[in-house]
Scaffold this motif. Structure first.
Motif, PDB file in Angstrom:
ATOM      1  N   PHE A 158       0.837  -1.193   0.000  1.00 13.40           N
ATOM      2  CA  PHE A 158       0.000   0.000   0.000  1.00 13.40           C
ATOM      3  C   PHE A 158       0.874   1.247   0.000  1.00 13.40           C
ATOM      4  CE2 PHE A 158       0.659  -1.159   4.443  1.00 13.40           C
ATOM      5  CZ  PHE A 158       0.987   0.041   5.059  1.00 13.40           C
ATOM      6  N   HIS A 159       0.306   2.345  -0.528  1.00 16.83           N
ATOM      7  CA  HIS A 159       0.949   3.656  -0.513  1.00 16.83           C
ATOM      8  C   HIS A 159       0.104   4.575   0.359  1.00 16.83           C
ATOM      9  CE1 HIS A 159       3.281   3.064  -4.541  1.00 16.83           C
ATOM     10  NE2 HIS A 159       3.345   2.005  -3.758  1.00 16.83           N
ATOM     11  N   ILE A 160       0.774   5.407   1.166  1.00 14.69           N
ATOM     12  CA  ILE A 160       0.066   6.258   2.115  1.00 14.69           C
ATOM     13  C   ILE A 160       0.927   7.474   2.424  1.00 14.69           C
ATOM     14  CG2 ILE A 160       1.025   5.058   4.132  1.00 14.69           C
ATOM     15  CD1 ILE A 160      -1.678   5.444   5.534  1.00 14.69           C
ATOM     16  N   GLY A 172      -8.876   0.205  -0.202  1.00 15.41           N
ATOM     17  CA  GLY A 172      -8.562   1.621  -0.057  1.00 15.41           C
ATOM     18  C   GLY A 172      -8.385   2.109   1.362  1.00 15.41           C
ATOM     19  N   GLU A 205      -6.928   6.400   5.071  1.00 12.38           N
ATOM     20  CA  GLU A 205      -7.012   6.178   3.631  1.00 12.38           C
ATOM     21  C   GLU A 205      -5.638   5.786   3.081  1.00 12.38           C
ATOM     22  OE1 GLU A 205      -8.633   9.468   1.570  1.00 12.38           O
ATOM     23  OE2 GLU A 205     -10.588   9.386   2.577  1.00 12.38           O
ATOM     24  N   ALA A 206      -5.650   4.831   2.158  1.00 18.70           N
ATOM     25  CA  ALA A 206      -4.405   4.382   1.551  1.00 18.70           C
ATOM     26  C   ALA A 206      -4.695   3.851   0.152  1.00 18.70           C
ATOM     27  CB  ALA A 206      -3.749   3.296   2.407  1.00 18.70           C
ATOM     28  N   GLU A 207      -3.701   3.912  -0.695  1.00 19.79           N
ATOM     29  CA  GLU A 207      -3.806   3.305  -2.024  1.00 19.79           C
ATOM     30  C   GLU A 207      -3.319   1.856  -1.907  1.00 19.79           C
ATOM     31  OE1 GLU A 207      -1.802   3.633  -6.482  1.00 19.79           O
ATOM     32  OE2 GLU A 207      -1.477   5.242  -5.017  1.00 19.79           O
ATOM     33  N   ARG A 213      -2.479  -1.632  -3.183  1.00 15.55           N
ATOM     34  CA  ARG A 213      -2.116  -2.320  -4.421  1.00 15.55           C
ATOM     35  C   ARG A 213      -2.072  -3.839  -4.232  1.00 15.55           C
ATOM     36  NH1 ARG A 213       2.528   1.554  -7.203  1.00 15.55           N
ATOM     37  NH2 ARG A 213       1.260   3.470  -7.196  1.00 15.55           N
ATOM     38  N   GLU A 248       5.723   4.061   0.653  1.00 12.57           N
ATOM     39  CA  GLU A 248       5.344   2.758   0.108  1.00 12.57           C
ATOM     40  C   GLU A 248       5.686   1.678   1.127  1.00 12.57           C
ATOM     41  OE1 GLU A 248       6.778  -0.362  -3.369  1.00 12.57           O
ATOM     42  OE2 GLU A 248       7.115   1.798  -3.634  1.00 12.57           O
TER      43      GLU A 248
END
Length: 380
Positions: free
Chosen positions: A3-5, A40, A58-60, A62, A87
């Motif tokens: 995840f990206h945050i 998400g 909230e995070a992207e 993947r 990341e």
């Protein structure tokens, strides 16, 4: 899991969940934080056998998944991450944290050994987060510190109708604060009276102060708090605090009124010479209060304006004395410009209230704050 945050969001979530991690534990996995990435959102959870905490950010995401890492080590890493995107990804037996040109690796802890997170207790109602945090802070100063008497290290939380009562005592002082709260429609009608560890409740209330509204739940031996994506539970203490009703019923007494700010500063000044258990003495003569501390040549004193009515000594001055630390704790727990000190006399109980609380009963908003102190033997 990947995840990206934002580094700030990650740090905030990790710091909040890490509050419940034990300083030392014979069970290594209880020092871990559980990271769960899905749909998400990143959920960060921590627990021991007394409390649990879970928050979301909230995070992207993947790659969905779960990872358990040493919580305090992850918090240390988050604190030194450069601002900007981060990341995080599971790479074999470790979690990599990369951002701003720096990369960290954290060993994974075994997920199979991690206990199940406690479920959130059944809801009882809602309370304003800022008002709740302020009320907890006002009574927590009177909670005991002696672990040999665990129930006295707690804060009583009572719910009766639309009134919440918070109270704490260490046998030498007793603080009580009431405030409004909103019971849930489906909550049981009977009154609730439990004792919550003061340190846990103070940390939790402070961290949720800006949350707007807190939902409270109770189930068995634990109390739960929820606001948005943030959830926490804490175990209850066994036993009950002594009732304060009779202690606060002073009967015939004197009432001294003085400005709070100048009194706090004066107590701090004269207490400089108060060694050990040496008290700060307060002598009210009707229009002033004379503060004095120390013995023989090492003394300090200051006089402030103060009114006195109903003195049991008639026209003679009324003298009381208090432990300076306890007195400052009590005075500092109020935020009003003036205070009323209800006095029975030397060596007896003294009740400190807001001057608007002239009868010791709640105002129209259902709120009062009262702090009882035992006075000690005046200076010779």
């Amino acid at each position: 899991m990947e995840f990206h945050i934002d580094s700030g969001a990650l740090t905030e979530a990790v710091a909040w969940a890490a509050r419940v991690l034990p300083a030392r534990s014979p069970v290594p996995v209880l020092g871990g934080l559980l990271l769960e990435a899905t749909d998400g959102r990143l959920a960060v959870s921590g627990l021991d056998y007394e409390a649990s905490a879970r928050t979301e950010a909230e995070a992207e995401v993947r790659g969905e998944g779960r990872a358990l890492v040493l919580g305090r080590r992850l918090l240390d890493i988050c604190k030194v991450l450069p601002p900007g995107p981060v990341e995080c990804a599971v790479d074999g037996a470790r979690l990599s944290v990369t951002g701003g040109g720096v990369r960290f690796g954290l060993s994974l802890l075994p997920l199979d050994d991690y206990p199940d997170r406690p479920r959130l207790p059944a809801p009882r109602g809602e309370v304003d987060a800022a008002a709740f945090a302020a009320a907890v802070g006002q009574v927590a100063v009177a909670a005991g510190r002696d672990d040999a008497l665990p129930v006295l290290t707690g804060i009583r939380l009572g719910l009766d109708g639309t009134t919440m009562t918070l109270a704490a005592t260490d046998r030498y002082r007793y603080a009580v604060r009431t405030l409004e709260w909103k019971p849930a429609a489906q909550a049981p009608a009977e009154a609730l009276d439990v004792v919550v560890p003061a340190r846990r409740l103070t940390e939790l209330a402070r961290s949720l102060a800006g949350a707007g509204t807190i939902r409270l739940g109770l189930d068995g031996g634990s109390l739960g708090f929820e606001s948005g994506g943030t959830r926490s539970t804490t175990r209850l203490l066994d036993g009950r605090l002594p009732r304060h009703d009779k202690l606060f019923a002073l009967g015939e007494h004197a009432v001294a009124v003085t400005a709070r700010g100048p009194l706090v500063e004066a107590v701090k000044r004269v207490a400089v010479v108060a060694e050990g258990d040496s008290p700060v003495q307060m002598t009210f003569d009707g229009t002033t209060v004379h503060l004095q501390a120390g013995y023989e040549d090492d003394v300090a004193s200051q006089r402030l304006p103060a009114s006195l009515t109903g003195s049991p000594t008639g026209s003679a001055p009324l003298t009381v004395a208090f432990n300076p630390g306890y007195l400052l704790d009590a005075l500092g727990s109020f935020d009003t410009p003036e205070l009323a000190l209800r006095l029975l006399g030397p060596g007896q109980r003294a009740l400190i209230t807001d001057t608007a609380d002239a009868t010791g009963t709640p105002d129209a908003g259902g709120a009062t704050h009262r702090h009882l102190l035992m006075s000690v033997k005046p200076l010779v």
